[in-house]
Structure formats: C-alpha cells, structure tokens
Design a protein around this motif. Structure first.
Motif, PDB file in Angstrom:
ATOM      1  N   TYR A  11      35.420  87.392  -3.369  1.00 16.66           N
ATOM      2  CA  TYR A  11      35.167  88.237  -4.549  1.00 16.66           C
ATOM      3  C   TYR A  11      34.226  87.503  -5.503  1.00 16.66           C
ATOM      4  CZ  TYR A  11      36.288  90.984  -8.770  1.00 16.66           C
ATOM      5  OH  TYR A  11      36.215  91.765  -9.910  1.00 16.66           O
TER       6      TYR A  11
ATOM      7  N   ASN B  98      29.556 100.140 -11.798  1.00 15.83           N
ATOM      8  CA  ASN B  98      30.900  99.625 -12.080  1.00 15.83           C
ATOM      9  C   ASN B  98      31.804  99.606 -10.851  1.00 15.83           C
ATOM     10  OD1 ASN B  98      33.497  99.399 -13.831  1.00 15.83           O
ATOM     11  ND2 ASN B  98      33.729 101.371 -12.796  1.00 15.83           N
TER      12      ASN B  98
ATOM     13  N   ILE C 122      38.259 100.982 -15.700  1.00 10.30           N
ATOM     14  CA  ILE C 122      37.168 100.754 -16.645  1.00 10.30           C
ATOM     15  C   ILE C 122      36.152 101.895 -16.567  1.00 10.30           C
ATOM     16  CG2 ILE C 122      35.199  99.223 -17.127  1.00 10.30           C
ATOM     17  CD1 ILE C 122      37.036  96.867 -16.133  1.00 10.30           C
TER      18      ILE C 122
ATOM     19  N   SER D 196      38.504 105.956 -12.204  1.00  8.60           N
ATOM     20  CA  SER D 196      39.696 105.189 -12.601  1.00  8.60           C
ATOM     21  C   SER D 196      39.295 104.027 -13.502  1.00  8.60           C
ATOM     22  CB  SER D 196      40.415 104.637 -11.356  1.00  8.60           C
ATOM     23  OG  SER D 196      39.574 103.717 -10.678  1.00  8.60           O
TER      24      SER D 196
ATOM     25  N   ARG E 205      34.504 107.472  -4.385  1.00 11.08           N
ATOM     26  CA  ARG E 205      34.781 108.039  -3.065  1.00 11.08           C
ATOM     27  C   ARG E 205      35.879 109.097  -3.085  1.00 11.08           C
ATOM     28  NH1 ARG E 205      36.050 102.424  -0.390  1.00 11.08           N
ATOM     29  NH2 ARG E 205      37.193 102.483  -2.366  1.00 11.08           N
ATOM     30  N   THR E 206      36.621 109.196  -4.201  1.00 13.25           N
ATOM     31  CA  THR E 206      37.802 110.065  -4.222  1.00 13.25           C
ATOM     32  C   THR E 206      37.597 111.248  -5.165  1.00 13.25           C
ATOM     33  OG1 THR E 206      39.110 108.055  -3.894  1.00 13.25           O
ATOM     34  CG2 THR E 206      40.321 110.052  -4.484  1.00 13.25           C
TER      35      THR E 206
ATOM     36  N   THR F 278      43.816  97.103 -15.943  1.00 12.30           N
ATOM     37  CA  THR F 278      43.849  98.007 -14.791  1.00 12.30           C
ATOM     38  C   THR F 278      44.644  97.325 -13.677  1.00 12.30           C
ATOM     39  OG1 THR F 278      41.978  97.204 -13.488  1.00 12.30           O
ATOM     40  CG2 THR F 278      41.450  98.610 -15.372  1.00 12.30           C
TER      41      THR F 278
HETATM   42  N1  LIG Z   1      40.300  94.916 -13.992  1.00 15.20           N
HETATM   43  C1  LIG Z   1      39.893  93.683 -14.065  1.00 15.20           C
HETATM   44  O1  LIG Z   1      40.677  92.804 -14.411  1.00 15.20           O
HETATM   45  C2  LIG Z   1      38.458  93.350 -13.766  1.00 15.20           C
HETATM   46  C3  LIG Z   1      37.998  92.072 -14.115  1.00 15.20           C
HETATM   47  C4  LIG Z   1      36.670  91.744 -13.841  1.00 15.20           C
HETATM   48  C5  LIG Z   1      35.832  92.670 -13.252  1.00 15.20           C
HETATM   49  N2  LIG Z   1      36.305  93.896 -12.920  1.00 15.20           N
HETATM   50  C6  LIG Z   1      35.367  94.836 -12.299  1.00 15.20           C
HETATM   51  O2  LIG Z   1      35.374  96.044 -13.024  1.00 15.20           O
HETATM   52  C7  LIG Z   1      34.985  97.114 -12.158  1.00 15.20           C
HETATM   53  C8  LIG Z   1      35.991  98.258 -12.329  1.00 15.20           C
HETATM   54  O3  LIG Z   1      37.258  97.818 -11.871  1.00 15.20           O
HETATM   55  P1  LIG Z   1      38.648  98.403 -12.425  1.00 15.20           P
HETATM   56  O4  LIG Z   1      39.431  97.274 -12.929  1.00 15.20           O
HETATM   57  O5  LIG Z   1      38.408  99.572 -13.277  1.00 15.20           O
HETATM   58  O6  LIG Z   1      39.336  98.810 -11.045  1.00 15.20           O
HETATM   59  P2  LIG Z   1      39.525 100.209 -10.305  1.00 15.20           P
HETATM   60  O7  LIG Z   1      40.308 101.129 -11.172  1.00 15.20           O
HETATM   61  O8  LIG Z   1      40.012  99.882  -8.956  1.00 15.20           O
HETATM   62  O9  LIG Z   1      38.037 100.779 -10.243  1.00 15.20           O
HETATM   63  C9  LIG Z   1      37.166 100.563  -9.181  1.00 15.20           C
HETATM   64  C10 LIG Z   1      36.466 101.882  -8.909  1.00 15.20           C
HETATM   65  O10 LIG Z   1      35.434 101.671  -7.935  1.00 15.20           O
HETATM   66  C11 LIG Z   1      35.470 102.758  -7.022  1.00 15.20           C
HETATM   67  N3  LIG Z   1      34.937 102.285  -5.747  1.00 15.20           N
HETATM   68  C12 LIG Z   1      35.406 101.285  -4.964  1.00 15.20           C
HETATM   69  N4  LIG Z   1      34.652 101.170  -3.856  1.00 15.20           N
HETATM   70  C13 LIG Z   1      33.690 102.118  -3.945  1.00 15.20           C
HETATM   71  C14 LIG Z   1      32.608 102.504  -3.117  1.00 15.20           C
HETATM   72  N5  LIG Z   1      32.366 101.885  -1.943  1.00 15.20           N
HETATM   73  N6  LIG Z   1      31.815 103.517  -3.523  1.00 15.20           N
HETATM   74  C15 LIG Z   1      32.054 104.162  -4.688  1.00 15.20           C
HETATM   75  N7  LIG Z   1      33.055 103.832  -5.530  1.00 15.20           N
HETATM   76  C16 LIG Z   1      33.867 102.828  -5.143  1.00 15.20           C
HETATM   77  C17 LIG Z   1      36.929 103.172  -6.944  1.00 15.20           C
HETATM   78  O11 LIG Z   1      37.072 104.537  -6.600  1.00 15.20           O
HETATM   79  P3  LIG Z   1      37.281 105.035  -5.079  1.00 15.20           P
HETATM   80  O12 LIG Z   1      38.224 104.078  -4.429  1.00 15.20           O
HETATM   81  O13 LIG Z   1      37.813 106.410  -5.253  1.00 15.20           O
HETATM   82  O14 LIG Z   1      35.928 105.029  -4.462  1.00 15.20           O
HETATM   83  C18 LIG Z   1      37.407 102.953  -8.367  1.00 15.20           C
HETATM   84  O15 LIG Z   1      37.270 104.119  -9.149  1.00 15.20           O
HETATM   85  C19 LIG Z   1      34.933  96.529 -10.747  1.00 15.20           C
HETATM   86  O16 LIG Z   1      33.598  96.248 -10.396  1.00 15.20           O
HETATM   87  C20 LIG Z   1      35.725  95.235 -10.885  1.00 15.20           C
HETATM   88  O17 LIG Z   1      35.337  94.277  -9.939  1.00 15.20           O
HETATM   89  C21 LIG Z   1      37.595  94.264 -13.160  1.00 15.20           C
END
Ligand SMILES: NC(=O)c1ccc[n+]([C@@H]2O[C@H](COP(=O)([O-])OP(=O)(O)OC[C@H]3O[C@@H](n4cnc5c(N)ncnc54)[C@H](OP(=O)(O)O)[C@@H]3O)[C@@H](O)[C@H]2O)c1
Length: 257
Positions: free
Chosen positions: A162, A94, A22, A20, A42-43, A197
């Motif tokens: 966080y 990520n 990024i 999903s 995980r999914t 996201t």
């Molecule tokens: N979006 C923002 O504004 C933002 C800003 C700063 C930093 N970030 C960072 O960018 C990264 C990606 O976030 P995103 O915004 O793309 O959100 P997201 O769509 O929720 O992506 C997070 C991904 O991590 C996976 N995940 C979570 N826990 C996990 C685990 N224990 N083992 C394996 N996979 C796991 C999730 O998949 P499953 O649940 O299926 O495992 C999901 O695909 C994260 O590290 C987030 O902290 C995001």
C-alpha cells in the motif's frame, strides 16, 4: 460544518470512489459549494446513495459505474461528465484499496497487483483522461489526487505494498503538475492519515478500540473526520490555491511526525 462559500458554482467536479467514505463526503462538500458533481466507483447502489444525499441537500449529481483500473472506463467517465454538464473543471482521484497485514515476503501477488492497479495505475489513467479534457477548455482545471501519509511520509509493518502504491502517487502528482500547468491544469495531492472510515480499522477492530489506539498513537489523539480531509481537498481544488502546484498536503493529526 457550516459553509458560506460558493467556490465551485457553475463548475463540474468528478470524484472517483464517491460511493463511500471520504469520496462521499467530498461529493457532498463540492455540491454544497455549488458544483455539479459526478461520482464514480464500481458499485451502483452506493453511488446512487451518494447522489440521493446530494439531491436531498438541494445539489446536483449523477453516478456512473467505472473501474479506475480500466482505461476505457475512465475515458468514458470523463466523456459522460462533459456530455451531461458541459465541462470537467475539478477532479478528485480518490478511489483506493488497502490489502493489509503481511510482511513483504508473504504478500500475495494478487493483493500487490490490486493495490498497484487501483491506487497507482488508476490515478495515472484518471489523470490522463482528465487532463486530455481539461486542456481543451478555456478555464483549464484543477485535480487533486488522494494519496496517504503511509508512503512517502510514514511506513507501517504489513503495509509496504500500500505504501509503495501511495508513494508513487506523490511522484505522479509532482511530475504531472510540472508537465501540465502550462496546459492550464493545476495538480496536487492530499495525504490523509487515519480517517473516520472503515479503511483505518484494523481487522476485527471496533470503533471504540480504534479510538483508544488513536489516543495512544496520534499526537492529535483521534482520527481525522472525512469533512476535515474534504475541506483540504476543496481548498486545493479552488482558486484559493491558484499558486499551489504539485504539493502533497498531509492531513494526519501529526501521526507521521
Ligand atoms: N481512511 C483512511 O484512514 C485513509 C487514510 C489515508 C488515505 N486514504 C485514502 O483515501 C481514499 C478513500 O478511502 P476511504 O477511507 O474513503 O475508503 P473507502 O470508503 O473504502 O473508499 C474507497 C472507494 O474507492 C472505490 N474503489 C475501490 N477500487 C476501485 C476501482 N478499482 N475503481 C473505482 N472505484 C474503486 C470504492 O468503491 P467500490 O468498491 O464500489 O468501487 C470506495 O468507494 C483512498 O484512496 C484511501 O487509500 C484513506
């Protein structure tokens, strides 16, 4: 975004959290530049969807279910990538979770622990498995950890857990970069700000409401696209960044200024 480069041709790129947000955009971006991609999370269904999108665009990818908080899953993931594609040249750590909303004195241990387990221990376990493989390869490898501008660069009320987990990723990145450059492994981090996201939505907030909030709160006036974040990661993972080591590149439209 048009791409005319092929910086990852013949290389294998692993993206955790690739089902999903990024991570999905990263998988597509690496594949578009010639990489064979491994996505983990995980999914199963969301990972398979990413693989389908990569293949629709003519790329090569495979999915493996893995929980980054489990050492055995990470070790097996790296082995599976190497078994399938012969090497592990690039890894992007990520996967991340955000449990928000309460000041520290009211935070549940469960919420705290889930962020530490995934955002911090998950990056440690992934780095360890990846470096153990990359240091055996003649070409070494490049790793990018996805941190956040919330942490070292910025604090927001209700996000102290966080922020703590992500600030530690900066220290982990710098220390690991220093320790393993001599093994041929180059390690860096990116720190995105609010990106397009669901993670950047406040509870109950609509996309339009977030857009209005960004106009007020962000010097850039909008969230970053996942493609903008991905392009920064690709730069750090590529030979273009051959002398960039242990950095933490902030991509946040100036929100932490
Ligand atoms: N979006 C923002 O504004 C933002 C800003 C700063 C930093 N970030 C960072 O960018 C990264 C990606 O976030 P995103 O915004 O793309 O959100 P997201 O769509 O929720 O992506 C997070 C991904 O991590 C996976 N995940 C979570 N826990 C996990 C685990 N224990 N083992 C394996 N996979 C796991 C999730 O998949 P499953 O649940 O299926 O495992 C999901 O695909 C994260 O590290 C987030 O902290 C995001």
């Amino acid at each position: 975004m048009p791409r005319n480069r092929n910086r990852f041709s013949g290389r294998t790129a692993l993206v955790t959290g690739g089902g999903s947000g990024i991570g999905r955009t990263l998988a597509l971006a690496f594949a578009a530049e010639g990489a064979r991609v491994v996505v983990a999370g995980r999914t199963r269904a969301s990972l398979d969807e990413t693989v389908g999108l990569v293949e629709r665009d003519g790329g090569t990818a495979f999915a493996r279910v893995a929980d980054v908080s489990r050492a055995a899953d990470l070790d097996a993931l790296v082995r599976a990538a190497v078994d399938r594609f012969g090497s592990l040249d690039v890894a992007v750590n990520n996967a991340g979770v955000l449990r928000a909303g309460r000041p520290l004195a009211d935070v549940d241990e469960e919420d705290w622990q889930s962020m530490i387990d995934t955002n911090l221990t998950g990056v440690f376990l992934a780095l360890r498995a990846e470096v153990r493989q990359m240091r055996t390869q003649p070409g070494g490898g490049a790793i990018v950890n996805v941190s956040s501008n919330i942490g070292v660069h910025r604090q927001i009320r209700g996000l102290t857990g966080y922020a703590t987990s992500k600030a530690a990723v900066t220290a982990l990145t710098r220390g690991a970069a220093l320790e393993h450059l001599g093994d041929g492994v180059r390690i860096n981090a990116v720190s995105p700000g609010p990106s397009e996201t669901a993670m950047s939505l406040r509870p109950g907030e609509s996309l339009d409401e977030r857009a209005l909030r960004m106009k007020e709160q962000s010097p850039l006036g909008r969230v970053s696209s996942t493609e903008e974040v991905a392009q920064a990661v690709l730069y750090l993972a590529s030979d273009d960044a051959a002398s960039v080591v242990g950095t933490d590149l902030v991509i946040d439209g100036g929100t932490a200024l």
